[in-house]
Design a protein around this motif. Structure first.
Motif, short mmCIF file in Angstrom:
data_model
loop_
_atom_site.label_atom_id
_atom_site.label_comp_id
_atom_site.label_asym_id
_atom_site.label_seq_id
_atom_site.Cartn_x
_atom_site.Cartn_y
_atom_site.Cartn_z
N PRO A 87 -8.02 5.62 9.05
CA PRO A 87 -9.02 5.76 7.71
C PRO A 87 -8.53 6.37 6.62
O PRO A 87 -8.95 6.52 5.73
N ALA A 88 -7.29 7.14 6.66
CA ALA A 88 -6.54 7.77 5.43
C ALA A 88 -5.80 6.86 4.61
O ALA A 88 -5.41 7.01 3.47
N LYS A 89 -5.84 5.51 5.11
CA LYS A 89 -5.29 4.41 4.25
C LYS A 89 -6.02 3.17 4.13
O LYS A 89 -7.18 3.23 4.58
N TYR A 90 -5.85 2.59 3.09
CA TYR A 90 -6.65 1.52 2.61
C TYR A 90 -5.86 0.09 2.74
O TYR A 90 -4.72 -0.03 2.01
N ARG A 91 -6.75 -0.87 3.28
CA ARG A 91 -6.08 -2.27 2.99
C ARG A 91 -7.07 -3.11 2.28
O ARG A 91 -6.84 -3.77 1.19
N ASP A 92 -8.37 -3.32 2.82
CA ASP A 92 -9.36 -3.86 2.10
C ASP A 92 -10.61 -3.10 2.82
O ASP A 92 -10.49 -2.36 3.83
N TYR A 93 -11.67 -3.62 2.43
CA TYR A 93 -12.90 -3.02 3.19
C TYR A 93 -13.33 -3.40 4.48
O TYR A 93 -13.90 -2.75 5.38
N TYR A 94 -12.40 -4.62 5.05
CA TYR A 94 -12.97 -5.03 6.40
C TYR A 94 -11.87 -4.91 7.51
O TYR A 94 -12.21 -5.07 8.73
N HIS A 106 11.77 21.33 4.94
CA HIS A 106 10.44 20.76 4.67
C HIS A 106 10.46 19.45 3.92
O HIS A 106 11.20 19.36 2.74
N PHE A 107 9.85 18.67 4.47
CA PHE A 107 9.81 17.45 3.65
C PHE A 107 8.40 16.67 3.63
O PHE A 107 7.53 16.68 4.35
N ASP A 108 8.32 16.06 2.49
CA ASP A 108 6.89 15.37 2.34
C ASP A 108 7.17 13.96 2.15
O ASP A 108 8.32 13.61 1.31
N VAL A 109 6.49 13.14 2.83
CA VAL A 109 6.83 11.76 2.71
C VAL A 109 5.65 11.17 2.17
O VAL A 109 4.58 10.99 2.70
N VAL A 110 5.79 10.92 0.99
CA VAL A 110 4.46 10.71 0.00
C VAL A 110 4.29 9.25 0.14
O VAL A 110 4.46 8.32 -0.88
N TRP A 111 3.86 8.59 1.12
CA TRP A 111 3.44 7.27 1.30
C TRP A 111 2.36 6.79 0.32
O TRP A 111 1.60 7.54 -0.04
N ALA A 112 2.28 5.35 0.10
CA ALA A 112 1.32 4.89 -0.80
C ALA A 112 -0.24 5.10 0.16
O ALA A 112 -0.15 5.20 1.32
N VAL A 113 -1.16 5.06 -0.58
CA VAL A 113 -2.48 5.29 0.28
C VAL A 113 -3.02 3.72 0.31
O VAL A 113 -3.44 3.37 1.29
N LYS A 114 -2.98 2.94 -0.74
CA LYS A 114 -3.65 1.60 -0.78
C LYS A 114 -2.26 0.79 -0.41
O LYS A 114 -1.17 0.33 -0.95
N LEU A 115 -2.49 0.00 0.91
CA LEU A 115 -1.52 -0.72 1.54
C LEU A 115 -1.81 -2.36 1.43
O LEU A 115 -1.82 -3.01 2.30
N HIS A 116 -1.99 -2.59 0.12
CA HIS A 116 -2.30 -4.35 0.01
C HIS A 116 -1.51 -4.85 -1.18
O HIS A 116 -1.95 -6.02 -1.60
N THR A 117 -0.65 -4.32 -1.47
CA THR A 117 0.16 -4.86 -2.74
C THR A 117 1.74 -4.94 -2.56
O THR A 117 2.24 -4.10 -1.78
N ASP A 118 2.40 -5.81 -3.32
CA ASP A 118 3.83 -5.88 -3.15
C ASP A 118 4.49 -4.87 -3.68
O ASP A 118 5.47 -4.26 -3.14
N SER A 119 3.94 -4.13 -4.55
CA SER A 119 4.37 -3.00 -5.16
C SER A 119 4.24 -1.76 -4.26
O SER A 119 5.19 -0.93 -4.20
N ALA A 120 3.05 -1.81 -3.46
CA ALA A 120 3.01 -0.57 -2.36
C ALA A 120 4.15 -0.71 -1.50
O ALA A 120 4.77 0.09 -0.87
N ARG A 121 4.50 -2.09 -0.89
CA ARG A 121 5.66 -2.46 0.02
C ARG A 121 6.75 -1.79 -0.55
O ARG A 121 7.43 -1.06 0.15
#
Ligand code: SF4
Length: 368
Positions: free
Chosen positions: A288-295, A115-130
Motif C-alpha cells: 500500500p505504500a505504492k500506487y498503480r491505480d485505484y483497483y 548507509h543507502f537510500d533507494v528512492v524508488w518511484a511511488v507511482k508505478l504506472h508510467t514509462d517514466s517511472a519504469r
C-alpha cells in the motif's frame, strides 16, 4: 522433519554475526521487501532483514513518536542498544513515511559506516517511472561499489538473479504445497521458512528449500477447516498461525511482505541485469505504500482468493501503520462485494493474550 530445524533461527543476530565471522562477508541490514537484495548479494555482501526484536522500547523513544509502528521502533531500539554492532550498514528503500524518516534518524544515530537510500518511484504506472526505477538502481550499484570499494560485474549480477529467482520459485512451490495439503507444513513452519530466507546465507537457503520440498510433496487433500488468507505487512508472530489453526481455520495464502509479496515475480534473465531487477520491482505485486491505480491491489487479492479457494480473510496490521490502514476500507469493501468475510487484527510487537486472540478468531471462523 529434521530439515525444518535448518529454518529455525532462535537468534537471527547471533546467526548473522557468526556468519560474518566465519565468512568475512560484510552485512547490510534492511527492513522492507522493496530492498534490491539481489544487488547486495551480487556485491558479496550479506543482506539481512531486521524484524525488530526488542520488547521494551526506551532509547528509540527519544527519536520516534510512540505512535510509530513497532517494526520501526523495535529496529531502531536494537540499533541504539548496540545489538546490531555486527552490521556494516543499512538500506532504506522509499516506501512508507515511517521507514523514510527512520532512515534519517538511523544515519545520524545508529553509528553504522554505510548507509543507502533507494528512492524508488511511488507511482508505478508510467514509462517514466519504469525508467526512473532503473536509474535508481544504477545509482545504488554505483554507491555500493564506491562505499565498499568493490566491483560489480554483469556476470555476478546474473548469478545473483539466478539465485533469487530460484529462492522465490522454491518458496512459491512450498507455499502452494502447504496450501494444497495441511499436513505438509503448519502455518508457523511456513512463516519460519520464509523469514529464514531473508536471514540465512542465500546459497544455504537454496539448498535447504530444495531439501525441504520432497518431504512435503503430499497429494492434495480436502481441507475441512476454513481456508483463511492473511493480508497485511510483515508477520513476525508465528503464534498467530497456531491460534488460527486451533480455532478451526488454516492459512492457505497471504498478501504479506513476509509472504507472497516477497516471492511473487521472477526477474527476466534475457535483459541487462540492473534493468531486469528494476523491472521486477516495478512490476511486482504492490504494497500500500505504492500506487498503480485505484483497483490493482484489490483485484490482485481477489484473484488470490479465487485461486486458493479462500473462505475468509484476516487483515493483519501493525498498529499505527498508516499505508495499510488507508488501504483497509476499500479492500474490505472489495472483499464484501465478493462475499468473503474479513476481520481486522491490529498487533504490536507483543501479541495480546492467547485467550483474547482466540476468542476473536473463533468467533470470526465460526461465522464463515
Ligand atoms: S508496518 Fe507500515 S508503517 Fe511500519 S514500516 Fe511497514 S509499511 Fe511502514
Amino acid at each position: 522433519m529434521d530439515i525444518l530445524k535448518k529454518f529455525e533461527i532462535s537468534d537471527p543476530y547471533e546467526y548473522v554475526a557468526h556468519l560474518k565471522k566465519a565468512t568475512g562477508k560484510r552485512v547490510l541490514a534492511y527492513m522492507c521487501s522493496y530492498t534490491p537484495e539481489e544487488i547486495i548479494y551480487a556485491a558479496g555482501i550479506h543482506p539481512f532483514r531486521i524484524f525488530g526484536q526488542v520488547e521494551a522500547i526506551s532509547k528509540a523513544d527519544a527519536h520516534l513518536q510512540a505512535y510509530s509502528c513497532s517494526l520501526v521502533r523495535g529496529a531502531l531500539e536494537d540499533a541504539l542498544q548496540g545489538r546490531l554492532s555486527f552490521v556494516d550498514g543499512a538500506v532504506f528503500p522509499h516506501t512508507c513515511d515511517s521507514i523514510q524518516r527512520l532512515s534519517d534518524i538511523w544515519r545520524l544515530n545508529a553509528g553504522m559506516k554505510h548507509h543507502f537510500d533507494v528512492v524508488w518511484a511511488v507511482k508505478l504506472h508510467t514509462d517514466s517511472a519504469r525508467k526512473y526505477m532503473y536509474d535508481v538502481l544504477v545509482r545504488f550499484a554505483k554507491e555500493l561499489k564506491q562505499s565498499f570499494g568493490i566491483t560489480l560485474s554483469d556476470d555476478t549480477l546474473q548469478k545473483a538473479i539466478a539465485t533469487y529467482n530460484e529462492i522465490r520459485s522454491l518458496l512459491k512451490t512450498i507455499w502452494q504445497l502447504k496450501s494444497d495439503n495441511k499436513s505438509a507444513l503448519t502455518g508457523s513452519q511456513m512463516n519460519a521458512v520464509i523469514k529464514a530466507a531473508m536471514i540465512l546465507d542465500r546459497d544455504q537457503v537454496v539448498s535447504n528449500l530444495k531439501e525441504l520440498i520432497p518431504s512435503i510433496q503430499l497429494p492434495p487433500q480436502t481441507e475441512k477447516r476454513k481456508r483463511i488468507m492473511l493480508i497485511g505487512g510483515i508477520c513476525n508472530h508465528p503464534d498467530i498461525y497456531d491460534y488460527i489453526e486451533t480455532s478451526g481455520g488454516v492459512v492457505v495464502w497471504d498478501d504479506l511482505c513476509t509472504g507472497s509479496r516477497y516471492f511473487e515475480g521472477a526477474i527476466a534473465t534475457d535483459k541487462e541485469p540492473l534493468r531486469a531487477i528494476a523491472d521486477r520491482y516495478y512490476e511486482r505485486n504492490i504494497c500500500p505504500a505504492k500506487y498503480r491505480d485505484y483497483y490493482t491491489r484489490a483485484e490482485t487479492i481477489k484473484t488470490m482468493i479465487k485461486t486458493h479457494n479462500v473462505q475468509g480473510a484476516i487483515f493483519l496490521y501493525l498498529k499505527f501503520c498508516d499505508p495499510h490502514s488507508f488501504d483497509y476500507p476499500y479492500l474490505k469493501e472489495a472483499l464484501d462485494e465478493v462475499g468473503v468475510p474479513s476481520i481486522l487484527l491490529e498487533l504490536e510487537q507483543q501479541l495480546p493474550s492467547e485467550g483474547q486472540m482466540k476468542t476473536r478468531l473463533e468467533a470470526f471462523i465460526d461465522m464463515i
